[in-house]
Design a protein around this motif. Structure first.
Motif, PDB file in Angstrom:
ATOM      1  N   GLU A  51       5.866  16.534 -14.235  1.00 11.66           N
ATOM      2  CA  GLU A  51       6.122  15.732 -13.038  1.00 11.66           C
ATOM      3  C   GLU A  51       6.465  16.594 -11.827  1.00 11.66           C
ATOM      4  N   LEU A  55       4.622  16.600  -8.053  1.00 14.04           N
ATOM      5  CA  LEU A  55       5.363  16.357  -6.815  1.00 14.04           C
ATOM      6  C   LEU A  55       5.250  17.502  -5.813  1.00 14.04           C
ATOM      7  N   ARG A  60       6.554  11.211  -4.061  1.00 14.39           N
ATOM      8  CA  ARG A  60       7.310  10.747  -5.239  1.00 14.39           C
ATOM      9  C   ARG A  60       7.141   9.246  -5.463  1.00 14.39           C
ATOM     10  N   HIS A  61       7.260   8.462  -4.404  1.00 12.87           N
ATOM     11  CA  HIS A  61       7.178   7.008  -4.554  1.00 12.87           C
ATOM     12  C   HIS A  61       5.803   6.594  -5.089  1.00 12.87           C
ATOM     13  N   TRP A  63       3.706   8.477  -6.864  1.00 12.55           N
ATOM     14  CA  TRP A  63       3.595   8.907  -8.252  1.00 12.55           C
ATOM     15  C   TRP A  63       4.387   7.980  -9.171  1.00 12.55           C
ATOM     16  N   GLU A  64       5.590   7.588  -8.787  1.00 13.50           N
ATOM     17  CA  GLU A  64       6.401   6.724  -9.653  1.00 13.50           C
ATOM     18  C   GLU A  64       5.773   5.345  -9.819  1.00 13.50           C
ATOM     19  N   GLN A  65       5.089   4.861  -8.795  1.00 13.12           N
ATOM     20  CA  GLN A  65       4.368   3.594  -8.936  1.00 13.12           C
ATOM     21  C   GLN A  65       3.226   3.721  -9.942  1.00 13.12           C
ATOM     22  N   ARG A  67       3.135   6.033 -12.437  1.00  8.28           N
ATOM     23  CA  ARG A  67       3.783   6.298 -13.732  1.00  8.28           C
ATOM     24  C   ARG A  67       4.343   5.035 -14.353  1.00  8.28           C
ATOM     25  N   ASP A  68       4.972   4.200 -13.524  1.00 11.20           N
ATOM     26  CA  ASP A  68       5.659   2.996 -14.014  1.00 11.20           C
ATOM     27  C   ASP A  68       4.764   1.767 -13.998  1.00 11.20           C
ATOM     28  N   THR A  70       3.541   0.128 -11.510  1.00 15.73           N
ATOM     29  CA  THR A  70       4.002  -0.842 -10.516  1.00 15.73           C
ATOM     30  C   THR A  70       3.211  -0.740  -9.207  1.00 15.73           C
ATOM     31  N   ASN A 124      -0.186  10.228  -0.681  1.00 17.67           N
ATOM     32  CA  ASN A 124       0.485   8.998  -1.117  1.00 17.67           C
ATOM     33  C   ASN A 124      -0.478   7.837  -1.288  1.00 17.67           C
TER      34      ASN A 124
END
Length: 302
Positions: A51, A55, A60-61, A63-65, A67-68, A70, A124
Motif C-alpha cells: 500500500e 500511495l 489515499r482516498h 485507493w481506499e475506495q 480497496r474497500d 466503496t 485520483n
C-alpha cells in the motif's frame, strides 16, 4: 533469463458480452510457450504491491475506495469494470509485476508484463479499463528507491496516456511521451512532456516516419537511464477503437525500432501490453506476441 509477469487472475471474468478482450491474457503466454519462444520458468506471478508504494502515486482516498469496494458507481462506470475484490487484487498484482519487471530489466535488459499499461488511471481517478497506473507506480518506485532519476515513458497505445501525464506533470525526473489518435479517447487530454497527436486513418509508413523522427531526439536530449514502454496494439487497422491503419508488420517494426534504440543506448526497458480491441482475438494475440518476440530476440543477441 528474461522475465515475464503473469498470473492466472490476469484473465478476470467479466459479464457476458463485455467488450474488453480479457481472454488475451490467457492466450499470450500460451502462444509464446507453444511456439517455443519462452519457457515456463520465465513466467512469474507477482505478489500484491504494498500500500505504501501505491500511495507514492495515487491519492489515499481514491485507493481506499478501491480497496474497500466503496468507489461510487459513477466512478466504476468510468473505469468500465464491475468493482470486486478479485479485480482489485488483479490490479495490485499487475502493478507489482511491473515493478519487479523494472528490477529484472536492470539485469537482463528487458522485462515484460503480460498485462499492464493502465495509463488512463490518474492520481485520483480511473477510467478506460484502468484503475491503478502500473508504469507510473513502478517509475515512482525507482525514483523513491533512488535506483534511477531520469526515466522515459514511451506510450505508443493509440489512446493518450492522460493519467500518466497528469501524475508526472510536475515531475522533471520523468519524461512522458505519448503518440496517439488526436480525435480518439480520452476526449479531454492532459499535457505530456511531448504529445504527438495523429490524424485518423494514418497509415503505417507515415506513423513509423513520425516515430523515427521524434523518439531518438527525446532520448538524446533527455538522456534517460530507464525506459518504460507501453506497446498497445490498438494501432492496428483491424482495431475497433483505434482509427489508425497500421498492419501487424508495421506494429512489429515499431516495436523493433523502440527496442533497438533502447539496446543501442544501453537503456533497460520494461514493457507493458496496453490496449488491443480487434474483432478477432487472434489478431490481438498475434500482435502482442510479436512484441515479446521482437524484444526477446533483440535483447538476447550478444
Amino acid at each position: 533469463m528474461i522475465k515475464i509477469a503473469y498470473c492466472d487472475l490476469y484473465a478476470h471474468p467479466l459479464p457476458e458480452g463485455h467488450r474488453f478482450p480479457m481472454l488475451k491474457y490467457e492466450l499470450i503466454p500460451e502462444q509464446l510457450l507453444h511456439i517455443g519462444k519462452i519457457s515456463r520458468d520465465q513466467l512469474f506471478c507477482p505478489d500484491p504491491v504494498a500500500e505504501d508504494i501505491i500511495l507514492l502515486t495515487h491519492d489515499r482516498h481514491y485507493w481506499e475506495q478501491l480497496r474497500d469496494l466503496t468507489l461510487p458507481h459513477k466512478d466504476q462506470r468510468r473505469i468500465g469494470f464491475p468493482l470486486n475484490e478479485q479485480l482489485v487484487e488483479r490490479e495490485i498484482r499487475i502493478a507489482q509485476g511491473t515493478i519487479e519487471g523494472a528490477l529484472y530489466a536492470q539485469d537482463f535488459g528487458i522485462a515484460f508484463n503480460v498485462a499492464g499499461g493502465t495509463h488512463h488511471a490518474g492520481r485520483n481517478w480511473g477510467e478506460g479499463f484502468c484503475m491503478l497506473n502500473d508504469q507510473a507506480i513502478a517509475a515512482n518506485y525507482l525514483l523513491n528507491k533512488q535506483i534511477h532519476d531520469r526515466i522515459l515513458i514511451i506510450d505508443l497505445d493509440v489512446h493518450q496516456g492522460n493519467g500518466t501525464a497528469e501524475i508526472f506533470q510536475n515531475e522533471p525526473r520523468v519524461f512522458t511521451f505519448s503518440m496517439h489518435g488526436d480525435k480518439n479517447f480520452p476526449f479531454r487530454k492532459e499535457a505530456s512532456d511531448l504529445d504527438l497527436p495523429l490524424e485518423n486513418d494514418l497509415d503505417g509508413e507515415r506513423y513509423l516516419r513520425l516515430l523515427k523522427r521524434t523518439l531518438p531526439g527525446i532520448v538524446e536530449s533527455f538522456k534517460p537511464q530507464f525506459v518504460f514502454y507501453l506497446a498497445g496494439v490498438d494501432v492496428l487497422s483491424s482495431d475497433k477503437l483505434g482509427k489508425l491503419k497500421l498492419s501487424k508488420s508495421d506494429a512489429l517494426e515499431r516495436d523493433k525500432f523502440v527496442f533497438e534504440l533502447c539496446k543501442s543506448k544501453n537503456l533497460p526497458v520494461q514493457v507493458s501490453m496496453g490496449g488491443g480491441y480487434s474483432a478477432g482475438i487472434k489478431d490481438i494475440v498475434d500482435a502482442h506476441c510479436n512484441t515479446f518476440i521482437a524484444g526477446i530476440d533483440i535483447f538476447e543477441q550478444l
